[in-house]
Write a protein that holds these residues in place. Structure first.
Motif, PDB file in Angstrom:
ATOM      1  N   THR A 123     -21.822  -2.556  44.739  1.00 54.48           N
ATOM      2  CA  THR A 123     -20.721  -3.332  44.199  1.00 54.48           C
ATOM      3  C   THR A 123     -19.432  -2.523  44.286  1.00 54.48           C
ATOM      4  O   THR A 123     -19.397  -1.336  43.983  1.00 54.48           O
ATOM      5  CB  THR A 123     -20.991  -3.711  42.733  1.00 54.48           C
ATOM      6  N   LEU A 124     -18.382  -3.186  44.685  1.00 53.76           N
ATOM      7  CA  LEU A 124     -17.082  -2.522  44.787  1.00 53.76           C
ATOM      8  C   LEU A 124     -16.517  -2.233  43.403  1.00 53.76           C
ATOM      9  O   LEU A 124     -16.739  -2.999  42.465  1.00 53.76           O
ATOM     10  CB  LEU A 124     -16.101  -3.407  45.558  1.00 53.76           C
ATOM     11  N   PRO A 125     -15.754  -1.148  43.269  1.00 55.11           N
ATOM     12  CA  PRO A 125     -15.084  -0.887  41.990  1.00 55.11           C
ATOM     13  C   PRO A 125     -14.021  -1.943  41.711  1.00 55.11           C
ATOM     14  O   PRO A 125     -13.536  -2.612  42.628  1.00 55.11           O
ATOM     15  CB  PRO A 125     -14.455   0.494  42.182  1.00 55.11           C
ATOM     16  N   VAL A 126     -13.670  -2.084  40.441  1.00 57.56           N
ATOM     17  CA  VAL A 126     -12.658  -3.057  40.027  1.00 57.56           C
ATOM     18  C   VAL A 126     -11.347  -2.317  39.753  1.00 57.56           C
ATOM     19  O   VAL A 126     -11.295  -1.425  38.907  1.00 57.56           O
ATOM     20  CB  VAL A 126     -13.103  -3.822  38.763  1.00 57.56           C
ATOM     21  N   LEU A 127     -10.322  -2.696  40.496  1.00 56.73           N
ATOM     22  CA  LEU A 127      -8.976  -2.180  40.262  1.00 56.73           C
ATOM     23  C   LEU A 127      -8.226  -3.260  39.501  1.00 56.73           C
ATOM     24  O   LEU A 127      -8.008  -4.353  40.017  1.00 56.73           O
ATOM     25  CB  LEU A 127      -8.262  -1.860  41.577  1.00 56.73           C
ATOM     26  N   THR A 128      -7.887  -2.964  38.254  1.00 57.19           N
ATOM     27  CA  THR A 128      -7.189  -3.929  37.402  1.00 57.19           C
ATOM     28  C   THR A 128      -5.697  -3.642  37.449  1.00 57.19           C
ATOM     29  O   THR A 128      -5.272  -2.511  37.217  1.00 57.19           O
ATOM     30  CB  THR A 128      -7.700  -3.847  35.952  1.00 57.19           C
ATOM     31  N   LEU A 129      -4.938  -4.680  37.748  1.00 55.39           N
ATOM     32  CA  LEU A 129      -3.480  -4.597  37.771  1.00 55.39           C
ATOM     33  C   LEU A 129      -2.946  -5.343  36.558  1.00 55.39           C
ATOM     34  O   LEU A 129      -3.146  -6.549  36.431  1.00 55.39           O
ATOM     35  CB  LEU A 129      -2.923  -5.226  39.053  1.00 55.39           C
ATOM     36  N   LYS A 183      -8.494   9.442  46.165  1.00 58.87           N
ATOM     37  CA  LYS A 183      -9.385  10.440  45.560  1.00 58.87           C
ATOM     38  C   LYS A 183     -10.420   9.769  44.654  1.00 58.87           C
ATOM     39  O   LYS A 183     -11.611  10.077  44.720  1.00 58.87           O
ATOM     40  CB  LYS A 183      -8.553  11.452  44.774  1.00 58.87           C
ATOM     41  N   GLN A 184      -9.969   8.842  43.809  1.00 61.47           N
ATOM     42  CA  GLN A 184     -10.881   8.177  42.881  1.00 61.47           C
ATOM     43  C   GLN A 184     -11.837   7.226  43.597  1.00 61.47           C
ATOM     44  O   GLN A 184     -13.015   7.128  43.238  1.00 61.47           O
ATOM     45  CB  GLN A 184     -10.093   7.436  41.795  1.00 61.47           C
ATOM     46  N   LEU A 185     -11.344   6.530  44.617  1.00 67.19           N
ATOM     47  CA  LEU A 185     -12.229   5.648  45.387  1.00 67.19           C
ATOM     48  C   LEU A 185     -13.304   6.451  46.109  1.00 67.19           C
ATOM     49  O   LEU A 185     -14.480   6.067  46.105  1.00 67.19           O
ATOM     50  CB  LEU A 185     -11.420   4.820  46.391  1.00 67.19           C
ATOM     51  N   LEU A 186     -12.927   7.566  46.707  1.00 70.15           N
ATOM     52  CA  LEU A 186     -13.913   8.425  47.380  1.00 70.15           C
ATOM     53  C   LEU A 186     -14.960   8.927  46.399  1.00 70.15           C
ATOM     54  O   LEU A 186     -16.156   8.957  46.704  1.00 70.15           O
ATOM     55  CB  LEU A 186     -13.222   9.603  48.065  1.00 70.15           C
ATOM     56  N   LYS A 187     -14.516   9.334  45.235  1.00 76.14           N
ATOM     57  CA  LYS A 187     -15.426   9.814  44.196  1.00 76.14           C
ATOM     58  C   LYS A 187     -16.444   8.724  43.826  1.00 76.14           C
ATOM     59  O   LYS A 187     -17.652   8.990  43.766  1.00 76.14           O
ATOM     60  CB  LYS A 187     -14.604  10.224  42.976  1.00 76.14           C
ATOM     61  N   LEU A 188     -15.968   7.509  43.614  1.00 73.19           N
ATOM     62  CA  LEU A 188     -16.850   6.402  43.266  1.00 73.19           C
ATOM     63  C   LEU A 188     -17.785   6.049  44.421  1.00 73.19           C
ATOM     64  O   LEU A 188     -18.960   5.758  44.215  1.00 73.19           O
ATOM     65  CB  LEU A 188     -16.037   5.173  42.853  1.00 73.19           C
ATOM     66  N   GLU A 189     -17.279   6.085  45.647  1.00 73.18           N
ATOM     67  CA  GLU A 189     -18.098   5.782  46.815  1.00 73.18           C
ATOM     68  C   GLU A 189     -19.200   6.823  46.994  1.00 73.18           C
ATOM     69  O   GLU A 189     -20.334   6.482  47.310  1.00 73.18           O
ATOM     70  CB  GLU A 189     -17.217   5.684  48.061  1.00 73.18           C
ATOM     71  N   GLN A 190     -18.871   8.070  46.741  1.00 73.96           N
ATOM     72  CA  GLN A 190     -19.887   9.139  46.839  1.00 73.96           C
ATOM     73  C   GLN A 190     -20.939   8.986  45.758  1.00 73.96           C
ATOM     74  O   GLN A 190     -22.120   9.192  46.004  1.00 73.96           O
ATOM     75  CB  GLN A 190     -19.215  10.510  46.780  1.00 73.96           C
ATOM     76  N   GLN A 191     -20.519   8.615  44.550  1.00 73.24           N
ATOM     77  CA  GLN A 191     -21.480   8.384  43.466  1.00 73.24           C
ATOM     78  C   GLN A 191     -22.397   7.222  43.815  1.00 73.24           C
ATOM     79  O   GLN A 191     -23.588   7.264  43.574  1.00 73.24           O
ATOM     80  CB  GLN A 191     -20.756   8.106  42.157  1.00 73.24           C
ATOM     81  N   GLY A 192     -21.823   6.179  44.404  1.00 77.22           N
ATOM     82  CA  GLY A 192     -22.589   4.998  44.785  1.00 77.22           C
ATOM     83  C   GLY A 192     -23.580   5.274  45.900  1.00 77.22           C
ATOM     84  O   GLY A 192     -24.608   4.632  46.017  1.00 77.22           O
ATOM     85  N   ALA A 193     -23.275   6.286  46.727  1.00 77.41           N
ATOM     86  CA  ALA A 193     -24.149   6.639  47.831  1.00 77.41           C
ATOM     87  C   ALA A 193     -25.167   7.694  47.411  1.00 77.41           C
ATOM     88  O   ALA A 193     -25.894   8.229  48.242  1.00 77.41           O
ATOM     89  CB  ALA A 193     -23.323   7.145  49.006  1.00 77.41           C
TER      90      ALA A 193
END
Length: 115
Positions: A29-35, A103-113
């Motif tokens: 699941t993709l992370p949620v970016l709230t604006l 940086k934060q997206l990469l961190k989350l993607e690495q955690q997800g992998a």
């Protein structure tokens, strides 16, 4: 004082809801970016344009802080929009910081992998 407590409860419920959604979602699941935004908001429009190349890496959720149900967010961010949270956690405000987002997206993607 009661008004302040009600808003804190509303903020806690919102954060808890995002946390539950993320915990129950699969790792793909993709992370949620709230604006946090309002209408009009030229800086928000500019920020959405800057984010377009990254749209495949997150789900963009917009919260209109002027709606009655978002009064707590209005009080918190009325002078700071656009404000961004990533998976319920504050990320940035006023302008998009691409390096911080990346940086934060990469961190989350690495955690997800599993990394």
């Amino acid at each position: 004082m009661l008004w302040f407590q009600d808003n804190r409860i509303q903020l806690a419920r919102y954060s808890f809801g995002i946390l539950l959604r993320n915990l129950s979602a699969s790792k793909t699941t993709l992370p949620v970016l709230t604006l946090f935004t309002k209408d009009p908001c030229p800086l928000c429009d500019e920020a959405k344009e800057v984010l377009k190349p990254y749209n495949n890496r997150f789900i963009l959720q917009e919260v209109d802080i002027t709606l009655p149900e978002n009064a707590a967010w209005y009080e918190r961010y009325k002078f700071d929009i656009p404000v961004f949270h990533l998976n319920g956690q504050f990320l940035m405000m006023h302008r998009v910081n691409i390096s911080k987002l990346e940086k934060q997206l990469l961190k989350l993607e690495q955690q997800g992998a599993g990394g």
